[in-house]
Structures are given as C-alpha cells and as structure tokens.
Design a protein around this motif. Structure first.
Motif, short mmCIF file in Angstrom:
data_model
loop_
_atom_site.label_atom_id
_atom_site.label_comp_id
_atom_site.label_asym_id
_atom_site.label_seq_id
_atom_site.Cartn_x
_atom_site.Cartn_y
_atom_site.Cartn_z
N THR A 100 5.06 -25.09 78.17
CA THR A 100 6.45 -24.77 77.85
C THR A 100 7.16 -25.99 77.29
O THR A 100 7.91 -25.90 76.31
CB THR A 100 7.19 -24.25 79.11
OG1 THR A 100 6.47 -23.13 79.63
CG2 THR A 100 8.61 -23.85 78.79
N THR A 101 6.89 -27.15 77.88
CA THR A 101 7.49 -28.40 77.40
C THR A 101 7.04 -28.70 75.98
O THR A 101 7.85 -29.08 75.13
CB THR A 101 7.12 -29.56 78.35
OG1 THR A 101 7.62 -29.25 79.66
CG2 THR A 101 7.70 -30.87 77.88
N LYS A 102 5.76 -28.51 75.70
CA LYS A 102 5.25 -28.76 74.35
C LYS A 102 5.91 -27.84 73.34
O LYS A 102 6.36 -28.28 72.28
CB LYS A 102 3.73 -28.61 74.30
CG LYS A 102 3.17 -28.89 72.91
CD LYS A 102 1.68 -28.75 72.84
CE LYS A 102 1.09 -29.05 71.49
NZ LYS A 102 1.95 -28.96 70.32
N LYS A 103 6.00 -26.55 73.65
CA LYS A 103 6.61 -25.58 72.74
C LYS A 103 8.09 -25.92 72.53
O LYS A 103 8.60 -25.83 71.41
CB LYS A 103 6.45 -24.16 73.30
CG LYS A 103 6.94 -23.07 72.41
CD LYS A 103 6.14 -22.89 71.15
CE LYS A 103 4.78 -22.33 71.45
NZ LYS A 103 3.96 -22.17 70.24
N THR A 104 8.77 -26.32 73.58
CA THR A 104 10.19 -26.68 73.49
C THR A 104 10.37 -27.94 72.65
O THR A 104 11.26 -28.00 71.79
CB THR A 104 10.78 -26.86 74.90
OG1 THR A 104 10.57 -25.65 75.63
CG2 THR A 104 12.26 -27.16 74.85
N ASN A 105 9.53 -28.94 72.87
CA ASN A 105 9.60 -30.17 72.07
C ASN A 105 9.31 -29.90 70.60
O ASN A 105 9.96 -30.47 69.71
CB ASN A 105 8.64 -31.23 72.61
CG ASN A 105 9.18 -31.93 73.82
OD1 ASN A 105 10.37 -32.13 73.96
ND2 ASN A 105 8.30 -32.29 74.74
N LEU A 144 14.07 -28.24 64.72
CA LEU A 144 15.52 -28.12 64.54
C LEU A 144 16.15 -29.42 64.05
O LEU A 144 17.05 -29.39 63.21
CB LEU A 144 16.18 -27.67 65.86
CG LEU A 144 15.87 -26.25 66.29
CD1 LEU A 144 16.29 -26.02 67.74
CD2 LEU A 144 16.53 -25.23 65.37
N ILE A 145 15.66 -30.54 64.54
CA ILE A 145 16.15 -31.83 64.07
C ILE A 145 15.84 -32.00 62.58
O ILE A 145 16.70 -32.44 61.80
CB ILE A 145 15.55 -32.99 64.90
CG1 ILE A 145 16.13 -32.97 66.31
CG2 ILE A 145 15.79 -34.34 64.22
CD1 ILE A 145 15.43 -33.89 67.29
N SER A 146 14.64 -31.63 62.16
CA SER A 146 14.29 -31.75 60.74
C SER A 146 15.15 -30.81 59.89
O SER A 146 15.56 -31.18 58.79
CB SER A 146 12.80 -31.49 60.52
OG SER A 146 12.48 -30.14 60.69
N GLU A 147 15.43 -29.62 60.39
CA GLU A 147 16.29 -28.69 59.66
C GLU A 147 17.73 -29.22 59.59
O GLU A 147 18.40 -29.07 58.56
CB GLU A 147 16.27 -27.30 60.30
CG GLU A 147 14.98 -26.56 60.07
CD GLU A 147 14.71 -26.31 58.59
OE1 GLU A 147 15.49 -25.60 57.94
OE2 GLU A 147 13.70 -26.86 58.09
N TYR A 189 22.93 -25.97 63.98
CA TYR A 189 21.73 -26.72 64.34
C TYR A 189 22.05 -27.81 65.36
O TYR A 189 21.27 -28.05 66.29
CB TYR A 189 21.08 -27.35 63.10
CG TYR A 189 20.35 -26.36 62.24
CD1 TYR A 189 19.08 -25.91 62.60
CD2 TYR A 189 20.90 -25.88 61.06
CE1 TYR A 189 18.39 -25.00 61.81
CE2 TYR A 189 20.22 -24.97 60.26
CZ TYR A 189 18.97 -24.53 60.64
OH TYR A 189 18.29 -23.63 59.86
N GLY A 190 23.20 -28.47 65.18
CA GLY A 190 23.58 -29.55 66.10
C GLY A 190 23.73 -29.06 67.53
O GLY A 190 23.30 -29.73 68.48
N THR A 191 24.33 -27.90 67.69
CA THR A 191 24.48 -27.33 69.04
C THR A 191 23.12 -27.02 69.64
O THR A 191 22.86 -27.29 70.81
CB THR A 191 25.37 -26.08 69.00
OG1 THR A 191 26.66 -26.45 68.49
CG2 THR A 191 25.53 -25.47 70.38
N CYS A 192 22.23 -26.45 68.82
CA CYS A 192 20.88 -26.14 69.30
C CYS A 192 20.16 -27.42 69.72
O CYS A 192 19.48 -27.45 70.75
CB CYS A 192 20.07 -25.43 68.22
SG CYS A 192 20.56 -23.72 67.93
N VAL A 193 20.32 -28.48 68.91
CA VAL A 193 19.63 -29.74 69.19
C VAL A 193 20.23 -30.42 70.42
O VAL A 193 19.50 -30.77 71.35
CB VAL A 193 19.70 -30.68 67.96
CG1 VAL A 193 19.27 -32.10 68.33
CG2 VAL A 193 18.84 -30.14 66.83
N ASP A 194 21.54 -30.60 70.43
CA ASP A 194 22.17 -31.38 71.49
C ASP A 194 22.28 -30.63 72.81
O ASP A 194 21.89 -31.14 73.86
CB ASP A 194 23.57 -31.84 71.07
CG ASP A 194 23.53 -32.87 69.95
OD1 ASP A 194 22.51 -33.55 69.81
OD2 ASP A 194 24.53 -32.97 69.22
#
Length: 172
Positions: free
Chosen positions: A65-70, A76-79, A93-98
C-alpha cells in the motif's frame, strides 16, 4: 540410514510442509477479502510471504500500500510541475500532493505499520481508512473531471488500502 540423513530428511520434510502451507495461508486470509484477486496477487508477489505468518502478511500488505501510495504521490508531483503554475491545476494537484497523499505517506501509513507491530489493530485500521479517504478526497478535488490516469491511480490506492484494512480486520 545414518543420523545425518535422518535429520536431513526431517528438515527437508518440514521445509516442504512450510512451503506448501503458505499458499493456503494466503488463500485463507484472502478468501473473505472484498478484493480477493488483488489480495492473493499482492501477497504472492512478495518473496517474504513464503515464510510469513499472518502478522507478516499484513505487514507485507501495508508495504505494498505504501509503495502504491508513493508511486501515486510521485506521479501527482510530476503532473503538478507539468502544469507550469496554472492556478486551477495547482489547487487540484497541490491539494492532492500536500493534504491527501502527503499525509498518507508521512503519517497514516507509517502509523498503520507501527500500530500493526504494536498489535493496536483498531488504530492500524483507522490509519488505513484515512488513506482510503485521502484517495477519495483527491478524486473529489477534480469535481467529476478527474483525468483518467489520476482516477486510475486514486482507485488503485483506494483498493489496496481497503484490501489491507480487510486483512487487518481479521485480527480484531
């Protein structure tokens, strides 16, 4: 047959029994899981599962799960970088990332693993449910117009975190 051969035969028999019992342990654990095929494939893919007990299999599932989340966080960071500062995209995207995936990788998943190891199963389940909610919150940032790659990744994180929750529920 000398003593060495007898001991070796007994050792070999025990090792074969352990090896044969693990797939059954995974099958039993995953049988009642809402994501049975995902559960079986996730646990079988990890070489540690061959010698793990139930607690170890739950740990392997948290690791997956951690791998999939990372992986999703990295995407998302690249997008976010690719948008070039577009305010609307930055908010989504920022909300999803942060808030969503950042919290999942920094707090929820490490907390789930620590709680599993401390045998605080209800707390581990709560941590994983936070990960499930975070993937849904990220999806909601796009208000129904979520790009397909993001939706697929959110669903993958949702499903594996929910699957891991089901695994840990077997301890409660």
């Amino acid at each position: 047959m000398n003593s060495f051969m007898k001991l070796f035969s007994i050792f070999l028999f025990i090792q074969i029994q352990i090896a044969l019992s693990q797939p059954n342990l995974i099958q039993q654990l995953c049988k009642t899981n809402r994501y049975q095929p995902l559960c079986v494939s996730t646990l079988n893919l990890n070489p540690r599962s061959k010698t793990s007990d139930l607690q170890g299999l739950a740990s392997i599932s948290i690791d997956a799960t951690t791998k999939k989340t990372n992986d999703t966080l990295t995407y998302l960071i690249s997008e976010l970088r690719r948008t070039g500062g577009d305010r609307s995209a930055f908010e989504k995207y920022g909300t999803c990332v942060d808030q969503d995936y950042g919290a999942s990788t920094d707090r929820y998943l490490p907390g789930a693993l620590a709680n599993l190891q401390a045998k605080k199963y209800s707390a581990a389940i709560a941590n994983l449910q936070d990960v499930v909610r975070a993937s849904g919150d990220c999806e909601n940032q796009f208000a129904g117009s979520c790009p397909l790659p993001v939706s697929q990744r959110n669903k993958a994180v949702h499903d594996i975190a929910d699957m891991t929750t089901d695994i840990i529920k077997t301890f409660v």
